[in-house]
Every structure is written in C-alpha cells, then in structure tokens.
Motif scaffolding. Structure first.
Motif, mmCIF file in Angstrom:
data_model
loop_
_atom_site.group_PDB
_atom_site.id
_atom_site.type_symbol
_atom_site.label_atom_id
_atom_site.label_comp_id
_atom_site.label_asym_id
_atom_site.label_seq_id
_atom_site.Cartn_x
_atom_site.Cartn_y
_atom_site.Cartn_z
ATOM 1 N N GLU A 61 0.869 -1.185 0.000
ATOM 2 C CA GLU A 61 0.000 0.000 0.000
ATOM 3 C C GLU A 61 0.903 1.232 0.000
ATOM 4 O O GLU A 61 1.415 1.619 1.056
ATOM 5 C CB GLU A 61 -0.882 0.016 1.258
ATOM 6 C CG GLU A 61 -1.833 -1.157 1.365
ATOM 7 C CD GLU A 61 -2.363 -1.346 2.792
ATOM 8 O OE1 GLU A 61 -2.120 -0.476 3.656
ATOM 9 O OE2 GLU A 61 -2.996 -2.373 3.030
ATOM 10 N N PRO A 62 1.140 1.822 -1.169
ATOM 11 C CA PRO A 62 2.016 2.997 -1.232
ATOM 12 C C PRO A 62 1.613 4.052 -0.195
ATOM 13 O O PRO A 62 0.431 4.341 -0.039
ATOM 14 C CB PRO A 62 1.820 3.521 -2.654
ATOM 15 C CG PRO A 62 1.367 2.341 -3.425
ATOM 16 C CD PRO A 62 0.565 1.499 -2.480
ATOM 17 N N ILE A 63 2.595 4.573 0.511
ATOM 18 C CA ILE A 63 2.303 5.539 1.588
ATOM 19 C C ILE A 63 2.131 6.939 0.997
ATOM 20 O O ILE A 63 3.110 7.558 0.565
ATOM 21 C CB ILE A 63 3.427 5.518 2.650
ATOM 22 C CG1 ILE A 63 3.581 4.090 3.208
ATOM 23 C CG2 ILE A 63 3.129 6.495 3.775
ATOM 24 C CD1 ILE A 63 4.757 3.902 4.159
ATOM 25 N N GLN A 64 0.886 7.383 0.969
ATOM 26 C CA GLN A 64 0.576 8.725 0.432
ATOM 27 C C GLN A 64 0.558 9.711 1.602
ATOM 28 O O GLN A 64 -0.470 9.918 2.235
ATOM 29 C CB GLN A 64 -0.797 8.715 -0.255
ATOM 30 C CG GLN A 64 -1.010 7.584 -1.251
ATOM 31 C CD GLN A 64 -0.535 7.936 -2.648
ATOM 32 O OE1 GLN A 64 -0.017 9.012 -2.879
ATOM 33 N NE2 GLN A 64 -0.710 7.020 -3.579
ATOM 34 N N HIS A 65 1.688 10.321 1.848
ATOM 35 C CA HIS A 65 1.783 11.244 2.988
ATOM 36 C C HIS A 65 0.967 12.512 2.749
ATOM 37 O O HIS A 65 0.889 13.006 1.623
ATOM 38 C CB HIS A 65 3.244 11.675 3.206
ATOM 39 C CG HIS A 65 4.104 10.585 3.745
ATOM 40 N ND1 HIS A 65 3.924 10.042 4.985
ATOM 41 C CD2 HIS A 65 5.186 9.949 3.222
ATOM 42 C CE1 HIS A 65 4.842 9.112 5.205
ATOM 43 N NE2 HIS A 65 5.611 9.028 4.142
ATOM 44 N N ALA A 107 14.776 -5.792 6.416
ATOM 45 C CA ALA A 107 14.367 -4.394 6.633
ATOM 46 C C ALA A 107 13.566 -3.842 5.448
ATOM 47 O O ALA A 107 12.769 -2.917 5.620
ATOM 48 C CB ALA A 107 15.587 -3.527 6.898
ATOM 49 N N PHE A 108 13.755 -4.429 4.261
ATOM 50 C CA PHE A 108 13.019 -3.940 3.080
ATOM 51 C C PHE A 108 11.508 -4.124 3.229
ATOM 52 O O PHE A 108 10.723 -3.442 2.578
ATOM 53 C CB PHE A 108 13.518 -4.628 1.804
ATOM 54 C CG PHE A 108 13.251 -6.106 1.756
ATOM 55 C CD1 PHE A 108 12.083 -6.583 1.193
ATOM 56 C CD2 PHE A 108 14.157 -7.013 2.288
ATOM 57 C CE1 PHE A 108 11.832 -7.948 1.143
ATOM 58 C CE2 PHE A 108 13.916 -8.367 2.253
ATOM 59 C CZ PHE A 108 12.747 -8.848 1.694
ATOM 60 N N LEU A 109 11.095 -5.038 4.119
ATOM 61 C CA LEU A 109 9.653 -5.237 4.331
ATOM 62 C C LEU A 109 9.003 -3.990 4.935
ATOM 63 O O LEU A 109 7.787 -3.817 4.856
ATOM 64 C CB LEU A 109 9.407 -6.447 5.247
ATOM 65 C CG LEU A 109 9.765 -7.823 4.655
ATOM 66 C CD1 LEU A 109 9.651 -8.908 5.721
ATOM 67 C CD2 LEU A 109 8.849 -8.159 3.480
ATOM 68 N N ALA A 110 9.828 -3.137 5.521
ATOM 69 C CA ALA A 110 9.308 -1.888 6.105
ATOM 70 C C ALA A 110 8.725 -0.968 5.043
ATOM 71 O O ALA A 110 7.961 -0.054 5.354
ATOM 72 C CB ALA A 110 10.422 -1.156 6.840
ATOM 73 N N LEU A 111 9.077 -1.224 3.780
ATOM 74 C CA LEU A 111 8.677 -0.317 2.704
ATOM 75 C C LEU A 111 7.255 -0.571 2.205
ATOM 76 O O LEU A 111 6.722 0.204 1.423
ATOM 77 C CB LEU A 111 9.655 -0.441 1.531
ATOM 78 C CG LEU A 111 11.131 -0.178 1.867
ATOM 79 C CD1 LEU A 111 12.022 -0.613 0.712
ATOM 80 C CD2 LEU A 111 11.345 1.293 2.175
ATOM 81 N N TYR A 112 6.632 -1.668 2.651
ATOM 82 C CA TYR A 112 5.373 -2.093 2.051
ATOM 83 C C TYR A 112 4.161 -1.239 2.427
ATOM 84 O O TYR A 112 3.310 -0.968 1.589
ATOM 85 C CB TYR A 112 5.116 -3.571 2.354
ATOM 86 C CG TYR A 112 5.849 -4.456 1.383
ATOM 87 C CD1 TYR A 112 5.213 -4.974 0.268
ATOM 88 C CD2 TYR A 112 7.200 -4.723 1.542
ATOM 89 C CE1 TYR A 112 5.895 -5.762 -0.656
ATOM 90 C CE2 TYR A 112 7.896 -5.500 0.636
ATOM 91 C CZ TYR A 112 7.235 -6.023 -0.459
ATOM 92 O OH TYR A 112 7.915 -6.779 -1.368
#
Lengths: 175, 315
Positions: B16-20, B254-259
């Motif tokens: 889910e792209p993080i739309q800040h 740590a790359f899982l933090a990007l999801y």
C-alpha cells in the motif's frame, strides 16, 4: 526455453517493487566493493562515503583490543579533549596501519605477510609511534597537546583466560 | 491454518504505497534538516586527509570544513538552505501545474547541504579509520535530492510512480535508501562470517569490554553502559545467541518496512529498540539512525492524528 526464462526474469524485475532500493543494495554490496577492491588500506575496501558495506560486528573473535594514550608518567590522557579524536578512530587507524605493516614482515614459514595478531611489541612500535605522531601534529587543540612533554600509546589486549575476560596492556608507541 | 497465516501476512505486508499528507512530508523534511544541521554545524577537528577516501581520493579537499573562518559564512548559509528546503515545498504542494519549478528550486538549494554533509563524512573517513555515524544522514539527503531531481525531470506529477507527488516520492525513496543500508549490512555480515555469525556471538562479551574501555579513555569519565553484560555473555552463551540473533533478521528483512505504514511502524520501532540496546550495551550513540527511524518509519504524528480522528468519530 532460455529466452522464455530471460523474458520471465525481465518481467519479474519490471514488477519488482522498490527497484531503487534493490539497485542501491546491489550498488553498495557488489559494485562499490568491486571498485574499491584495490585500495591499499583494507578497512577502506567496500567503502565510498556515504556508501558502505560495513557489517558492524560481523566477526566475533576470541580476542579483541583497544588503544589508549597516557603521558610520560603513564597517567591516562583524554583522547577527545587533547587530540580532538576518539579512541575508536585511533584504534581503527592504528589497526589499519598495523595490518599494512604486518604484510611487510616475515611469517613463521619465512614468507612475507605475518598475521598482525602474531606481531611482537617491538614490531608494533613503528606503527604506534607513527599514529601518536600523526595525532600530536594534527590535533585541533595544540595548546592541550603542549601540556605534556610526551605521550605513550598502549594496546590493551582482551582475551579469555579460564572463562574470565582478561585485559593486558602493552606499550606500542611513544613520542 | 495456512489461510489464517496468509491473511495475517497480507495484512502486515500488503503493498500500500504511503501517500503522505503535506504536514507529514513537512515533518519528514524538518527531521532530516535537523539531522543535517546537528551533524554539520560545528567545524571539524580533522585538519588533514592522511588516508584519502571517497571523493578525497579523487583530489577533492574537504579540510576547509575544519577552518573556523570558513564556518562563519558556511553555518548561516547552511541554516538558510535548510530552512528553505523545509518550507519551500509547502508552496509546491499548493501549486498543481508549476510544482516542478518549486521542486527544481528545492533540489538546487539542497545541493549545498548535500555537499557539506558529504564533505563532513568523507573528511572524517579520510583519517585512516572508518566511521559510519553520519552515513545515514547523507544517504537520507541523497534520497531526497534524487527524488526531487527525478520529479523535475518528469515535470508532470501524473508521470511519477504510484500516484505520488514529488514530496511523497522523496519520502519513499529516502526510506528505500535507508533500508538498503540495513539489508547490505546484514548481507555482508553473513558473507564475511561465513555463516558462523550466530555461533560466535558469545564472544560479543569481549566487544563490550572493548567498548567500555574505549568509552572511558575518550574523556576519562566512567562509561554508563551495561559493562556487566560482557562476562554475562561469556557465562551464558545461548542467551547471547538469542539476544543478538534477533538483530540479523531485522536488518536482513528491513526492506519489508517499505510495504505499508504498518510494516514501517513495526520495523521503525524494532530497529529503534535494536539501536537503543546497542547504545545501552556498547555505548554507541546511533542518534541519527534513531532520529531518522522515528521521522521516516515510525512517523508518530500520523498515528496520533488517526487515533484522534477515530476518537472524534466514535463520539
């Protein structure tokens, strides 16, 4: 079949999320170490600031050491207030030079390249002297440096003796 | 059972792209700017480059960063650039069509802090010893700059990936670069120890003794780390393996933090605890790592706002 595999791999790469992340992983873990492979200082291999493949505490060995500095009366001197540096930096610089110097020494088989751990105190002296001299001459606080007539560099070896952590200092430099 | 695990996995790591929101990206820039300011505001103590590293190996001289006279104009200039970097994109968020002009201006202004941060780190590492304290700061700045440059190149926000605007893209790319540093560290750790990393962890006790000694001889003041752990790890090797073993998968994955925001929160908090534990045991600071983890991954402001909104809507 091979073309099909390549095509699938290509498709997989195109669909891979966070391509920039993986590019930097490959760049830092493979390309930078390859580009810096011939650097004369071992510690600098794989390093090109801000890219680094340095794995903190990757190899726990049964021995360790640190260095500290005293005056001529063997009274400890604060490395930060006197030289504007810190013990880890001094140790790393000393270690890098020690390993480079070890390569010029003969090992037990009579060939060039002695393990730095096997170096005697006398063999460490030129490196310790050079590090101390560099610290003294490049200090940001020359007035602090002048407060003492001379300095000594000690290597504190840490090892296990009958299951207990033991520390033993040795004098490796003097200016 | 498998279906349940799959459901949990999907909840945790669904892409889910993080739309800040604009105020989130503002806080992210403020956090990065503070880290840059904190790491670059003082003149360096290194006055020479005895073992050239990185750019200095190509003949670039950064010793002027130790010159007090240079700092009289450098520090205010850096402050101005960082303020502009933090505030200017707020205007860009309001503009829809000409936002790329603001991105261009921000990218150009950001070049100065990036150069200073790069210079500081390179100068420190040109003393013959490697130091990774500020590596994460320069990496974060680089991520920000790359995303802004890419946004300028694309011009039209519709051409940016995943519907991001330039600031959302900057936050995403910065996270990607930050997490890459952890993944690389874990990978090299496994390679260099020939897979024996976990077996040798009891010797970590010797490293604690080393750090305690080093901390003392820096200022000649007793260190406040948990020095007692050094012998404890030797006496209880299995406990050492469990305690230290947690760190490796945390870095490796740590790359899982990007999801999504949830995984970012999880990795942000656990990596923060990981660094804090090292601070406690080894007397190593990790200030910048912690600051940027809080800013970019934990992102507490968003969770607080969401909680407040839920509370209000429940009433």
């Amino acid at each position: 079949m091979i073309l099909g595999l390549i095509s699938k791999l290509n498709q997989w790469c195109l669909n891979l999320p966070f391509r920039l992340h993986w590019f930097f992983v490959i760049f830092t873990a493979i390309i930078i170490p390859w580009l810096t492979a011939n650097h004369p200082v071992k510690a600098q291999k794989g390093e090109w600031y801000p890219f680094s493949n340095f794995p903190m505490y990757s190899n726990f060995e049964p021995t360790a050491y640190y260095v500290y500095i005293t005056d001529q009366e063997d009274k400890p001197v604060g490395i930060a207030p006197t030289f504007g540096s810190w013990p880890t930096a001094v140790k790393k610089a000393y270690d890098a030079k020690l390993k480079a110097h070890a390569k010029t020494l003969l090992n037990k088989k009579g060939k060039l390249g002695k393990p730095s751990k096997d170096m005697t105190t006398e063999e460490c002296r030129p490196v310790g002297d050079a590090i101390l001299k560099q610290l003294r001459d490049a200090s940001k606080f020359p007035e602090e440096v002048k407060k003492h007539s001379g300095y000594r560099l000690y290597q504190m070896d840490i090892y296990l003796e009958e299951g207990k952590i033991t520390q033993k200092p040795k004098l490796v430099g003097e200016v | 059972m498998i279906q349940k695990i799959t459901r949990i996995w999907r909840y945790c790591f669904a892409f889910e792209p993080i739309q800040h929101a604009w105020w989130e990206t503002f806080l992210i820039r403020a956090g990065i700017a503070y880290a840059v300011w904190h790491s670059c505001k003082d003149p360096r103590s290194e006055t020479a480059q005895p073992v050239p590293h990185g750019l200095t190996a190509w003949g670039v001289d950064f010793t002027w960063l130790s010159n007090n006279q240079t700092m009289t104009w450098l520090v205010p200039t850096l402050a101005i650039c960082l303020w502009v970097y933090v505030l200017l994109p707020i205007i860009g968020e309001a503009l829809k069509k000409a936002a790329w002009v603001i991105d261009l201006a921000t990218a150009v202004i950001l070049l100065f802090p990036l150069w200073i941060s790069l210079g500081n780190g390179t100068l420190i590492n040109s003393q013959g010893a490697m130091n990774h304290t500020t590596q994460i700061v320069t990496t974060a700045l680089l991520g920000q700059w790359l995303a802004l440059a890419w946004s300028c190149y694309r011009r039209d926000p519709a051409k940016l990936p995943r519907g991001y605007n330039s600031q959302q893209l900057a936050a995403d790319w910065t996270r990607q670069l930050m997490m890459a540093t952890y993944v690389v560290s874990a990978t090299t750790k496994l390679i260099q120890s020939h897979g024996n990393w976990l077996a040798d962890t009891p010797y970590f006790g010797l490293q604690i003794a080393k750090s305690t000694g080093q901390a003392f001889y820096e200022w000649l003041s007793p260190p406040d780390n948990a020095a007692w752990l050094s012998q404890f790890f030797i006496d209880h090797p299995h406990l050492a393996q469990v305690m230290l073993g947690v760190g490796l998968p945390l870095e490796l994955f740590a790359f899982l933090a990007l999801y999504n925001r949830r995984s970012a929160l999880f990795f942000g908090i656990t990596l923060f605890i990981f660094h804090s534990t090292i601070t406690e045991v080894m007397n190593l600071n990790f200030f910048y790592h912690k600051l940027l983890l809080i800013t970019l991954l934990v992102n507490p402001s968003w969770w607080l706002v969401m909680a407040a909104r839920k509370l209000v809507s429940a009433k």
